[in-house]
Scaffold this motif. Structure first.
Motif, mmCIF file in Angstrom:
data_model
loop_
_atom_site.group_PDB
_atom_site.id
_atom_site.type_symbol
_atom_site.label_atom_id
_atom_site.label_comp_id
_atom_site.label_asym_id
_atom_site.label_seq_id
_atom_site.Cartn_x
_atom_site.Cartn_y
_atom_site.Cartn_z
ATOM 1 N N GLN A 26 94.870 33.402 18.522
ATOM 2 C CA GLN A 26 94.777 33.962 19.886
ATOM 3 C C GLN A 26 93.435 34.653 20.094
ATOM 4 O O GLN A 26 92.842 34.557 21.181
ATOM 5 C CB GLN A 26 95.937 34.944 20.122
ATOM 6 N N TYR A 28 90.624 33.812 18.574
ATOM 7 C CA TYR A 28 89.651 32.730 18.689
ATOM 8 C C TYR A 28 89.700 32.093 20.079
ATOM 9 O O TYR A 28 88.664 31.728 20.652
ATOM 10 C CB TYR A 28 89.912 31.667 17.626
ATOM 11 N N LYS A 29 90.921 31.937 20.630
ATOM 12 C CA LYS A 29 91.059 31.345 21.955
ATOM 13 C C LYS A 29 90.439 32.230 23.024
ATOM 14 O O LYS A 29 89.803 31.734 23.967
ATOM 15 C CB LYS A 29 92.537 31.117 22.268
ATOM 16 N N LYS A 32 86.770 31.761 23.128
ATOM 17 C CA LYS A 32 86.335 30.434 23.569
ATOM 18 C C LYS A 32 86.804 30.114 24.982
ATOM 19 O O LYS A 32 86.655 28.982 25.467
ATOM 20 C CB LYS A 32 86.883 29.396 22.582
ATOM 21 N N ALA A 33 87.351 31.080 25.689
ATOM 22 C CA ALA A 33 87.936 30.822 27.008
ATOM 23 C C ALA A 33 86.896 30.321 28.005
ATOM 24 O O ALA A 33 87.161 29.405 28.792
ATOM 25 C CB ALA A 33 88.610 32.092 27.533
ATOM 26 N N ASP A 36 86.134 26.711 27.348
ATOM 27 C CA ASP A 36 87.230 25.844 27.767
ATOM 28 C C ASP A 36 87.208 25.610 29.269
ATOM 29 O O ASP A 36 87.433 24.493 29.743
ATOM 30 C CB ASP A 36 88.571 26.457 27.351
ATOM 31 N N TYR A 162 89.226 25.436 17.523
ATOM 32 C CA TYR A 162 88.922 26.866 17.613
ATOM 33 C C TYR A 162 88.327 27.342 16.296
ATOM 34 O O TYR A 162 88.767 26.938 15.218
ATOM 35 C CB TYR A 162 90.186 27.673 17.947
ATOM 36 N N VAL A 204 98.035 25.727 25.375
ATOM 37 C CA VAL A 204 96.759 25.035 25.210
ATOM 38 C C VAL A 204 96.176 24.743 26.586
ATOM 39 O O VAL A 204 96.913 24.469 27.543
ATOM 40 C CB VAL A 204 96.937 23.722 24.420
#
Length: 595
Positions: A26, A28-29, A32-33, A36, A162, A204
Motif C-alpha cells: 500500500q 508503494y502504491k 506510484k499513484a 498510474d 510496484y 488495482v
C-alpha cells in the motif's frame, strides 16, 4: 514488523508476513499513484479518446475531432523498432569458452523464438512508446514442454508493478510486487485453501475502456519478490505468491529453495526499457507526455474550424416574434412557399451570416502540425515524403539517414535492455537446463543442423591443480553483442545499390585490389568486412595468376629454338617435354623402360 524483518524473517512465511507485505505494498502504491494516473491518461490519448476527459457541458453537441498526428508518430517509431529486431551474438572472455559461445549464439535465437519473443518485443515497444517504459519478465516455467520446463518471456503491465519509491534501479528496491487480476473460482479450484477467504482489501488501477468490465468475481493475486542475504552476505532472491491474505507458495517454505533462493542469479526477473529517463525512478516518460499539449491545440483548432464550416454552410435567420413567419415552414427546405402573416422588414427578419475561415487560421494549424512533427522527429522525409524540390535518390537517402537518429537512439536503449534479458536467460539455462536438449539451427544456406546443449557447459568447470594445490572452479563468462536481425526494405535496397556502385567502379577487379582496399578502409557499412575479404582474396588470386604466367613465360624461353616453324601441336609437345614431371611411380617405370 519493520522492513528489515520482512527481508529477514526468522520463521516460514505465513499470514503475519503477508499482512506486513500488504501494508508495504500500500505504501508503494501511494508513492506510484501519480505515475498510474499518467499511464491511464496516456492510454486514452493513444486510442484518440482524450475528449472523454473534458467534462464540460459546453462541449456537448459540438464536434469532437481527434486527428491522428500523435498516433501516426508512435506507429512510425514502432515500425522502426520492428525493422531492427535484435539478434544476439555471444562472445567468450576466455579462449576455453569459445566453443560454448558459438553454441550459445546459435541456441539463443531458437530459445527466443520458442518463447514467442517477437510478439513480446512488439507489445513491449507499444508500451515503451505510449508510457515511456516497457517491461519484460524473464521467468522459468516448470510446466512448459510437458513438464520438462523452459524459459518464459512475458510483456509486463507497468500499471501492475510496484517498487520502493525513489530508487533508480529496481534491483536496489528491497521488495518488488507484481499484481494480476484472476478469476476467483479458478483460483479456488487450483488452491482449495482460498475458499472462504474473499473480500480482498487490495485494489488495482484500471484503464478506461468503452466496454463495461465486471471485476466482482475476480481477486488480486500478488507475486512478492524480495531479497534476503545468506550466511556469506550474498543476496538471495525469494518469492511469495499470496491472494486475499493466504499464502499460495513461498520459496522459503520450500525445503529445496529455502537456502538457495528462487533464482541463482539473485536478481528480480524484470528488465525495464526506458524511453526518456526520469530522476529517482526506474520508469520514464514517452512520446504522448511530450506531444499531448500540441495535439490538444491541434484538436481544438480542428473543432473550431469544423464548427465554423458547419455554421457557414447552414442558413440561419434572426426572426422577431412580431414578424408573423411560419417557423416550421421556414425550417423545412422542402417547401417552396413560406406563409407570412403581415409585412416583413429587415428589422423583424433577416439572414445571419457566418464569416468563413481566415487564411491565418489555416497557417496557424499547419504550424502546430509541423511543431508536433518536429517534436516527435516524424518528419516527411522519414516516411518517404519529399519537399523543397528534393528529388535525387542520394539526397533523399541522406535526409532519411539524418532524420532517423532519434530512432537509432531509441534502438540503442532497447538493445541494452535486450542484452540484460539475454544474460538472465543464460543464467536460467545454467540453473535449470539439467537435461540435454536438441535445438534445430537453420544455417545461412537454408540447411538444418541439430545442436545438443545442456546447462552443464555453463556451470563452473574445475580449474585443475598445480603442485598439488587445487585451483578451484571457473564459471564461463560471456559478452553479448546485439545487432539487427531484420532490416527494412529501404535498408536492403540501399545496400544493393552500394554493391552495384562498387562493381561499376571496379572494386572487384583483381587488378584494382590495392586501390579498392584503400577505399574500403575508409568506408563503414554493414558487411564491409566480408567485402574487404573478397577484394583481398581477388588480389591474392591475381598475384598468383601473374606469378604462374611469369613462370610459364620463363619455361617457354628455355625451349630449343629451330629455324623451322613448329606446328601448334609440336609446340605443346615441346613444352610438355620441357616441364618437370611429377615424381610418381608410373613415371619412374616409364623411364626405366626407356633405358
Amino acid at each position: 514488523m519493520n522492513q528489515e524483518e520482512i527481508l529477514r524473517p526468522a520463521e516460514p512465511v505465513g499470514a503475519e508476513q503477508v499482512a506486513e507485505a500488504t501494508q508495504l505494498l500500500q505504501k508503494y502504491k501511494a508513492g506510484k499513484a501519480a505515475l498510474d494516473r499518467r499511464l491511464i491518461d496516456n492510454e486514452l490519448w493513444f486510442r484518440m479518446g482524450h475528449w472523454k476527459q473534458y467534462k464540460n457541458r459546453m462541449m456537448e453537441g459540438k464536434p469532437q475531432p481527434s486527428s491522428g498526428w500523435l498516433f501516426n508518430s508512435i506507429a512510425s517509431k514502432h515500425a522502426d523498432a520492428m525493422d531492427s529486431y535484435p539478434e544476439p551474438c555471444v562472445l567468450p572472455r576466455a579462449a576455453d569458452d569459445e566453443a560454448t559461445a558459438r553454441t550459445l549464439s546459435s541456441v539463443l535465437p531458437v530459445v527466443l523464438e520458442q518463447a514467442d519473443y517477437e510478439q513480446v518485443y512488439s507489445d513491449t515497444w507499444w508500451r515503451k512508446l505510449k508510457q515511456g517504459t516497457g517491461v519484460k519478465g524473464i521467468f522459468w516455467d516448470p510446466t512448459a514442454r510437458g513438464g520438462v520446463g523452459d524459459i518464459a518471456i512475458r510483456p509486463m503491465n507497468l500499471l501492475m508493478l510496484y517498487w520502493e519509491p525513489g530508487v533508480m534501479d529496481i534491483q536496489d528496491s528491497p521488495n518488488f510486487f507484481s499484481l494480476s487480476l484472476e478469476d476467483t473460482k479458478q483460483l479456488e479450484e487450483r488452491w482449495p485453501a482460498l475458499k472462504g477467504h474473499g473480500g480482498s482489501t487490495l485494489d488495482v488501477p484500471r484503464y478506461i475502456h468503452d466496454d463495461s468490465i465486471d471485476t466482482s468475481g475476480k481477486s488480486v493475486v500478488v507475486d512478492w519478490y524480495y531479497k534476503r542475504p545468506d550466511e556469506t552476505g550474498r543476496p538471495r532472491l525469494h518469492y511469495c505468491k499470496f491472494c486475499n491474505g493466504v499464502v499460495l507458495y513461498a520459496s522459503q517454505n520450500d525445503p529445496a529453495l529455502a537456502g538457495r533462493g528462487l533464482y541463482d542469479h539473485g536478481k528480480y526477473p524484470f528488465v525495464f526499457d526506458v524511453l526518456y529517463q526520469e530522476e529517482d525512478s526506474p520508469a520514464g516518460f514517452g512520446f504522448i507526455d511530450v506531444m499531448k499539449d500540441c495535439q490538444t491545440s491541434i484538436d481544438k483548432l480542428n473543432q473550431a474550424m469544423d464548427e465554423n464550416v458547419l455554421l457557414a454552410s447552414k442558413q440561419r435567420y434572426i426572426l422577431s416574434d412580431t414578424a408573423g413567419v411560419n417557423e416550421e415552414e421556414l425550417a423545412d427546405f422542402g417547401r417552396d412557399i413560406v406563409h407570412v402573416a403581415g409585412r416583413l422588414s429587415e428589422d423583424t427578419f433577416h439572414q445571419m451570416q457566418t464569416a468563413g475561415l481566415q487564411g491565418n487560421s489555416l497557417s496557424y494549424l499547419n504550424s502546430r502540425i509541423d511543431e508536433l512533427k518536429e517534436i516527435s522527429g516524424n518528419r516527411d522525409m522519414s516516411q518517404g515524403g519529399t519537399s523543397g524540390g528534393v528529388t535525387a535518390a542520394s539526397a533523399i537517402a541522406a535526409l532519411q539517414e539524418a532524420g532517423s537518429k532519434l530512432s537509432r537512439d531509441m534502438l540503442k536503449s532497447a538493445y541494452r535492455a535486450f542484452a540484460k534479458e539475454c544474460y538472465l536467460i543464460i543464467d536460467l539455462m545454467r540453473q535449470f537446463y539439467d537435461e540435454e536438449r536438441v535445438f534445430r539451427i537453420v544455417g545461412e544456406n537454408g540447411q538444418n543442423r541439430f545442436v545438443r546443449f545442456s546447462g552443464q557447459t555453463l556451470r563452473p568447470q574445475p580449474g585443475g591443480n598445480v603442485g598439488g594445490v587445487e585451483l578451484g572452479s571457473r564459471e564461463p563468462v560471456f559478452d553479448i553483442v546485439i545487432s539487427a536481425a531484420k532490416k527494412s526494405t529501404y535498408s536492403r535496397l540501399s545496400q544493393n545499390e552500394m554493391a552495384k556502385e562498387c562493381y561499376q567502379l571496379g572494386f572487384f577487379n583483381p587488378a584494382n585490389a590495392d586501390a579498392a582496399l584503400a577505399a574500403l578502409e575508409m568506408m563503414d557499412f554493414e558487411g564491409v568486412e566480408k567485402v574487404r575479404d573478397r577484394v583481398r582474396a581477388n588480389g591474392t588470386l591475381a598475384q598468383q595468376l601473374a606469378a604462374a604466367q611469369a613462370q610459364l613465360a620463363a619455361f617457354t624461353a628455355q625451349l630449343p629454338q629451330t629455324n623451322q616453324p613448329q606446328t601448334a601441336s609440336g609446340g605443346r609437345k615441346a613444352l610438355a617435354a620441357a616441364l618437370p614431371r611429377p615424381d610418381t611411380a608410373a613415371n619412374r617405370g616409364m623411364n626405366l623402360n626407356r633405358k
